[in-house]
Design an enzyme around this catalytic site. Structure first.
Site, PDB file in Angstrom:
ATOM      1  N   LYS A  13       0.612  -1.327  -0.351  1.00 53.02           N
ATOM      2  CA  LYS A  13      -0.438   0.053   0.061  1.00 53.02           C
ATOM      3  C   LYS A  13       1.005   1.429   0.023  1.00 53.02           C
ATOM      4  O   LYS A  13       0.424   2.101  -0.853  1.00 53.02           O
ATOM      5  CB  LYS A  13      -0.944   0.061   1.304  1.00 53.02           C
ATOM      6  N   ARG A  88      -9.045   0.900   9.303  1.00 55.28           N
ATOM      7  CA  ARG A  88      -8.872  -0.806   9.572  1.00 55.28           C
ATOM      8  C   ARG A  88      -9.990  -1.847   9.810  1.00 55.28           C
ATOM      9  O   ARG A  88      -9.936  -2.744  10.283  1.00 55.28           O
ATOM     10  CB  ARG A  88      -7.062  -0.420   9.672  1.00 55.28           C
ATOM     11  N   ARG A 127      11.732  -6.673   5.092  1.00 54.20           N
ATOM     12  CA  ARG A 127      11.717  -5.274   4.786  1.00 54.20           C
ATOM     13  C   ARG A 127      12.506  -4.678   5.626  1.00 54.20           C
ATOM     14  O   ARG A 127      12.495  -5.089   6.831  1.00 54.20           O
ATOM     15  CB  ARG A 127      10.303  -5.016   5.274  1.00 54.20           C
ATOM     16  N   ARG A 162      11.656  -2.887  11.915  1.00 52.53           N
ATOM     17  CA  ARG A 162      10.698  -2.341  12.596  1.00 52.53           C
ATOM     18  C   ARG A 162      10.102  -3.139  14.135  1.00 52.53           C
ATOM     19  O   ARG A 162      10.281  -4.628  13.640  1.00 52.53           O
ATOM     20  CB  ARG A 162       8.865  -2.189  11.927  1.00 52.53           C
ATOM     21  N   ARG A 173      -0.430  -9.619  13.269  1.00 58.05           N
ATOM     22  CA  ARG A 173      -0.743  -8.563  12.584  1.00 58.05           C
ATOM     23  C   ARG A 173      -1.892  -8.889  11.625  1.00 58.05           C
ATOM     24  O   ARG A 173      -2.720  -8.132  10.268  1.00 58.05           O
ATOM     25  CB  ARG A 173       0.009  -7.184  11.858  1.00 58.05           C
TER      26      ARG A 173
HETATM   27  P1  AMP Z   1       1.222   0.163   9.009  1.00 55.83           P
HETATM   28  O1  AMP Z   1       1.887   0.802   9.250  1.00 55.83           O
HETATM   29  O2  AMP Z   1      -0.010   0.711   8.446  1.00 55.83           O
HETATM   30  O3  AMP Z   1       1.468  -1.056   9.424  1.00 55.83           O
HETATM   31  O4  AMP Z   1       1.132   0.706  10.665  1.00 55.83           O
HETATM   32  C1  AMP Z   1       1.741  -0.311  11.531  1.00 55.83           C
HETATM   33  C2  AMP Z   1       0.381   0.165  13.587  1.00 55.83           C
HETATM   34  O5  AMP Z   1       0.046   1.483  13.202  1.00 55.83           O
HETATM   35  C3  AMP Z   1      -0.326  -1.186  13.208  1.00 55.83           C
HETATM   36  O6  AMP Z   1       0.426  -2.295  13.191  1.00 55.83           O
HETATM   37  C4  AMP Z   1      -1.494  -0.595  14.024  1.00 55.83           C
HETATM   38  O7  AMP Z   1      -0.827  -1.229  15.458  1.00 55.83           O
HETATM   39  C5  AMP Z   1      -0.675   0.726  13.934  1.00 55.83           C
HETATM   40  N1  AMP Z   1      -2.130   1.241  13.061  1.00 55.83           N
HETATM   41  C6  AMP Z   1      -1.701   2.232  12.275  1.00 55.83           C
HETATM   42  N2  AMP Z   1      -2.977   2.364  11.361  1.00 55.83           N
HETATM   43  C7  AMP Z   1      -3.691   1.985  12.128  1.00 55.83           C
HETATM   44  C8  AMP Z   1      -5.408   2.194  11.984  1.00 55.83           C
HETATM   45  N3  AMP Z   1      -6.288   3.004  11.208  1.00 55.83           N
HETATM   46  N4  AMP Z   1      -6.094   1.538  12.841  1.00 55.83           N
HETATM   47  C9  AMP Z   1      -5.589   0.581  14.457  1.00 55.83           C
HETATM   48  N5  AMP Z   1      -4.304   0.493  14.348  1.00 55.83           N
HETATM   49  C10 AMP Z   1      -3.649   1.656  13.119  1.00 55.83           C
END
Ligand code: AMP
Length: 215
Positions: A13, A88, A127, A162, A173
């Protein structure tokens, strides 16, 4: 363009959003990037979100909606936005619908990027991400390493794995994606915005989105 990018962690994404921003100046809004920036800066939001993120859990909806309510009203969204990692959950999708209606804004498409689980696990464990909150460039130790190991090509900051990209956190996740986020596919199909894409490269995903928007 006004777009939601749906897809499991590691579906690409962020990469697709970055390519799309170059096309028409639409802004990428990644709730994950915003939260990581807040954790690094040690803000109240960061302190509240950190433990959830480390465990691979979702941050509570009220915190996320607080971020997005403000972010969507910033002037750079006028040219369009690419939502990467939001919504999400179904409550987030419902709240977004209300926010957009209030702003008088219509979505163009919800692009659902589908990638096999094996490929996702492979991508996420290899990654690496730049730690600089203003950069957050993404690398891959196998397919796209930085020129100097551990150093970002773009800004010179450290490039690291990360905390939520250990195998245990990734697996959690992906399970949470299935449980909480995958139902958004049916939600947006009902709303009439869904475009499912299985293209194997980010360029292929971008081309499919452009084609759909061009009608
Ligand atoms: P991402 O970089 O999009 O994978 O987000 C990393 C982490 O941030 C996720 O595993 C969640 O813990 C948190 N996070 C990001 N976006 C959301 C969202 N829309 N709702 C809830 N948690 C989020």
């Amino acid at each position: 363009m006004r777009l939601i990018l749906l897809g499991a962690p590691g579906a690409g994404k962020g990469t697709v959003a970055k390519l799309l921003t170059q096309l028409d100046g639409s802004v990428q809004i990644s709730t994950g990037d915003i939260l990581r920036g807040a954790v690094q800066a040690g803000t109240e939001l960061g302190r509240k979100a950190e433990a959830f993120m480390k465990a691979g859990d979702l941050v509570p909806d009220d915190l996320i909606l607080g971020i997005m309510e403000k972010r969507l009203q910033e002037p750079d969204c006028a040219k369009g936005f690419l939502l990467d990692g939001f919504p999400r959950t179904i409550p987030q999708a419902e709240a977004l619908k209300t926010m957009l209606a209030r702003l008088g804004v219509q979505l163009d498409v919800v692009a659902n990027i589908e990638v096999p689980r094996e490929e996702i696990l492979n991508r996420l464990t290899t990654r690496r991400t730049c730690v600089n909150p203003q950069c957050q460039a993404i690398y891959n130790v196998r397919s796209q390493p930085p020129k100097v190991e551990g150093i970002c090509d773009k800004c010179g900051s450290a490039v690291v794995q990360r905390a939520d990209e250990t195998e245990a956190a990734i697996s959690r996740r992906l399970d949470i994606y299935q449980e909480k986020t995958a139902p958004l596919v049916a939600f947006y199909r009902r709303e009439g915005f869904l475009l499912t894409i299985t293209a194997p490269t980010s360029e292929g995903v971008v081309a499919a989105i452009q084609k759909q928007i061009a009608g």
